[in-house]
Write a protein that holds these residues in place. Structure first.
Motif, PDB file in Angstrom:
ATOM      1  N   MET A 105       0.836  -1.208   0.000  1.00  0.00           N
ATOM      2  CA  MET A 105       0.000   0.000   0.000  1.00  0.00           C
ATOM      3  C   MET A 105       0.868   1.254   0.000  1.00  0.00           C
ATOM      4  O   MET A 105       0.575   2.224  -0.692  1.00  0.00           O
ATOM      5  N   GLU A 106       1.937   1.225   0.769  1.00  0.00           N
ATOM      6  CA  GLU A 106       2.777   2.410   0.937  1.00  0.00           C
ATOM      7  C   GLU A 106       3.626   2.706  -0.290  1.00  0.00           C
ATOM      8  O   GLU A 106       3.790   3.879  -0.656  1.00  0.00           O
ATOM      9  N   LEU A 107       4.157   1.676  -0.910  1.00  0.00           N
ATOM     10  CA  LEU A 107       5.113   1.885  -2.001  1.00  0.00           C
ATOM     11  C   LEU A 107       4.505   1.757  -3.394  1.00  0.00           C
ATOM     12  O   LEU A 107       5.122   2.220  -4.365  1.00  0.00           O
ATOM     13  N   VAL A 108       3.329   1.154  -3.508  1.00  0.00           N
ATOM     14  CA  VAL A 108       2.723   0.966  -4.833  1.00  0.00           C
ATOM     15  C   VAL A 108       1.352   1.626  -4.921  1.00  0.00           C
ATOM     16  O   VAL A 108       1.122   2.498  -5.770  1.00  0.00           O
ATOM     17  N   VAL A 109       0.434   1.231  -4.056  1.00  0.00           N
ATOM     18  CA  VAL A 109      -0.953   1.708  -4.169  1.00  0.00           C
ATOM     19  C   VAL A 109      -1.053   3.209  -3.944  1.00  0.00           C
ATOM     20  O   VAL A 109      -1.676   3.923  -4.741  1.00  0.00           O
ATOM     21  N   THR A 110      -0.444   3.719  -2.880  1.00  0.00           N
ATOM     22  CA  THR A 110      -0.546   5.155  -2.593  1.00  0.00           C
ATOM     23  C   THR A 110       0.036   6.010  -3.715  1.00  0.00           C
ATOM     24  O   THR A 110      -0.623   6.967  -4.153  1.00  0.00           O
ATOM     25  N   PRO A 111       1.245   5.722  -4.225  1.00  0.00           N
ATOM     26  CA  PRO A 111       1.734   6.531  -5.353  1.00  0.00           C
ATOM     27  C   PRO A 111       0.813   6.474  -6.574  1.00  0.00           C
ATOM     28  O   PRO A 111       0.615   7.494  -7.248  1.00  0.00           O
ATOM     29  N   LEU A 112       0.210   5.312  -6.832  1.00  0.00           N
ATOM     30  CA  LEU A 112      -0.721   5.219  -7.964  1.00  0.00           C
ATOM     31  C   LEU A 112      -1.967   6.073  -7.727  1.00  0.00           C
ATOM     32  O   LEU A 112      -2.458   6.731  -8.656  1.00  0.00           O
ATOM     33  N   ILE A 113      -2.459   6.083  -6.501  1.00  0.00           N
ATOM     34  CA  ILE A 113      -3.616   6.932  -6.174  1.00  0.00           C
ATOM     35  C   ILE A 113      -3.252   8.403  -6.336  1.00  0.00           C
ATOM     36  O   ILE A 113      -4.052   9.201  -6.852  1.00  0.00           O
ATOM     37  N   ILE A 114      -2.052   8.789  -5.922  1.00  0.00           N
ATOM     38  CA  ILE A 114      -1.625  10.189  -6.055  1.00  0.00           C
ATOM     39  C   ILE A 114      -1.567  10.580  -7.529  1.00  0.00           C
ATOM     40  O   ILE A 114      -2.043  11.648  -7.929  1.00  0.00           O
ATOM     41  N   LEU A 115      -0.986   9.718  -8.353  1.00  0.00           N
ATOM     42  CA  LEU A 115      -0.934   9.995  -9.797  1.00  0.00           C
ATOM     43  C   LEU A 115      -2.331  10.069 -10.391  1.00  0.00           C
ATOM     44  O   LEU A 115      -2.613  10.920 -11.245  1.00  0.00           O
ATOM     45  N   TRP A 116      -3.220   9.200  -9.952  1.00  0.00           N
ATOM     46  CA  TRP A 116      -4.595   9.193 -10.447  1.00  0.00           C
ATOM     47  C   TRP A 116      -5.324  10.474 -10.027  1.00  0.00           C
ATOM     48  O   TRP A 116      -6.049  11.081 -10.820  1.00  0.00           O
ATOM     49  N   GLN A 117      -5.113  10.903  -8.794  1.00  0.00           N
ATOM     50  CA  GLN A 117      -5.740  12.148  -8.335  1.00  0.00           C
ATOM     51  C   GLN A 117      -5.261  13.319  -9.175  1.00  0.00           C
ATOM     52  O   GLN A 117      -6.047  14.191  -9.545  1.00  0.00           O
ATOM     53  N   ARG A 118      -3.994  13.349  -9.517  1.00  0.00           N
ATOM     54  CA  ARG A 118      -3.453  14.436 -10.347  1.00  0.00           C
ATOM     55  C   ARG A 118      -4.091  14.415 -11.733  1.00  0.00           C
ATOM     56  O   ARG A 118      -4.357  15.466 -12.318  1.00  0.00           O
ATOM     57  N   ARG A 119      -4.320  13.222 -12.255  1.00  0.00           N
ATOM     58  CA  ARG A 119      -4.978  13.098 -13.574  1.00  0.00           C
ATOM     59  C   ARG A 119      -6.411  13.641 -13.492  1.00  0.00           C
ATOM     60  O   ARG A 119      -6.832  14.414 -14.353  1.00  0.00           O
ATOM     61  N   VAL A 120      -7.149  13.250 -12.461  1.00  0.00           N
ATOM     62  CA  VAL A 120      -8.525  13.729 -12.296  1.00  0.00           C
ATOM     63  C   VAL A 120      -8.542  15.240 -12.109  1.00  0.00           C
ATOM     64  O   VAL A 120      -9.397  15.944 -12.671  1.00  0.00           O
ATOM     65  N   ALA A 121      -7.586  15.782 -11.365  1.00  0.00           N
ATOM     66  CA  ALA A 121      -7.491  17.227 -11.188  1.00  0.00           C
ATOM     67  C   ALA A 121      -7.237  17.925 -12.515  1.00  0.00           C
ATOM     68  O   ALA A 121      -7.873  18.941 -12.833  1.00  0.00           O
ATOM     69  N   ARG A 122      -6.327  17.367 -13.301  1.00  0.00           N
ATOM     70  CA  ARG A 122      -6.009  17.944 -14.616  1.00  0.00           C
ATOM     71  C   ARG A 122      -7.230  17.906 -15.539  1.00  0.00           C
ATOM     72  O   ARG A 122      -7.547  18.883 -16.201  1.00  0.00           O
ATOM     73  N   LEU A 123      -7.927  16.770 -15.533  1.00  0.00           N
ATOM     74  CA  LEU A 123      -9.131  16.639 -16.369  1.00  0.00           C
ATOM     75  C   LEU A 123     -10.231  17.596 -15.920  1.00  0.00           C
ATOM     76  O   LEU A 123     -11.041  18.029 -16.735  1.00  0.00           O
ATOM     77  N   GLY A 124     -10.237  17.896 -14.606  1.00  0.00           N
ATOM     78  CA  GLY A 124     -11.238  18.826 -14.072  1.00  0.00           C
ATOM     79  C   GLY A 124     -10.827  20.280 -14.170  1.00  0.00           C
ATOM     80  O   GLY A 124     -11.545  21.163 -13.714  1.00  0.00           O
ATOM     81  N   GLY A 125      -9.667  20.538 -14.759  1.00  0.00           N
ATOM     82  CA  GLY A 125      -9.222  21.915 -14.933  1.00  0.00           C
ATOM     83  C   GLY A 125      -8.502  22.503 -13.734  1.00  0.00           C
ATOM     84  O   GLY A 125      -8.399  23.728 -13.612  1.00  0.00           O
ATOM     85  N   TYR A 126      -7.983  21.656 -12.857  1.00  0.00           N
ATOM     86  CA  TYR A 126      -7.291  22.160 -11.658  1.00  0.00           C
ATOM     87  C   TYR A 126      -5.816  21.876 -11.724  1.00  0.00           C
ATOM     88  O   TYR A 126      -5.288  21.034 -12.247  1.00  0.00           O
TER      89      TYR A 126
END
Length: 129
Positions: free
Chosen positions: A108-129
């Motif tokens: 969770m710490e070394l794989v899942v969390t970094p993937l969630i962070i990257l995914w959140q950045r993608r959603v933010a970018r798609l949402g114009g943030y």
């Protein structure tokens, strides 16, 4: 946006891990993690770190409603979790990787969390943030 909703659900579910482990560490102490012997200092340290873990999980949950707006928060929380994972990896290389729950936490710490962070950045970018 469908992707945002899925991310929100994933973050809520993933947050159950630090919230549960944090509460468990606070309520049960080092015995939750298989400690057979203990000292007052160990109990204090586990309590403190469990409180931090609980706070990390809660901050992720509090970020869910407007998830696309919390890039900085996600990055900071993700960094904290990742550094904790690096510390766990280091200790594991020295002493062994412990039980399955601790091995899953490392994932969770070394794989899942970094993937969630990257995914959140993608959603933010798609949402114009």
């Amino acid at each position: 946006m469908f992707e945002k909703r899925i991310l929100q659900l994933v973050v809520l579910v993933a947050s159950l891990v630090p919230i549960g482990a944090g509460l468990g560490g606070i309520i049960v102490g080092p015995w939750l993690f298989g400690a057979r012997s203990y000292s007052v200092d160990l109990i204090s340290h586990v309590g403190y770190l469990s409180g931090l873990l609980l706070a990390i999980g809660l901050l992720f949950v509090f970020s869910v409603p407007n998830i696309e707006k919390h890039k900085s928060r996600f990055l900071i929380l993700g960094f904290i979790v990742f550094v904790g994972g690096i510390a766990r990896l280091y200790e594991g290389m020295l002493t062994g990787f412990g039980t399955l729950p601790h091995q899953l936490a490392l994932g969770m710490e070394l794989v899942v969390t970094p993937l969630i962070i990257l995914w959140q950045r993608r959603v933010a970018r798609l949402g114009g943030y």
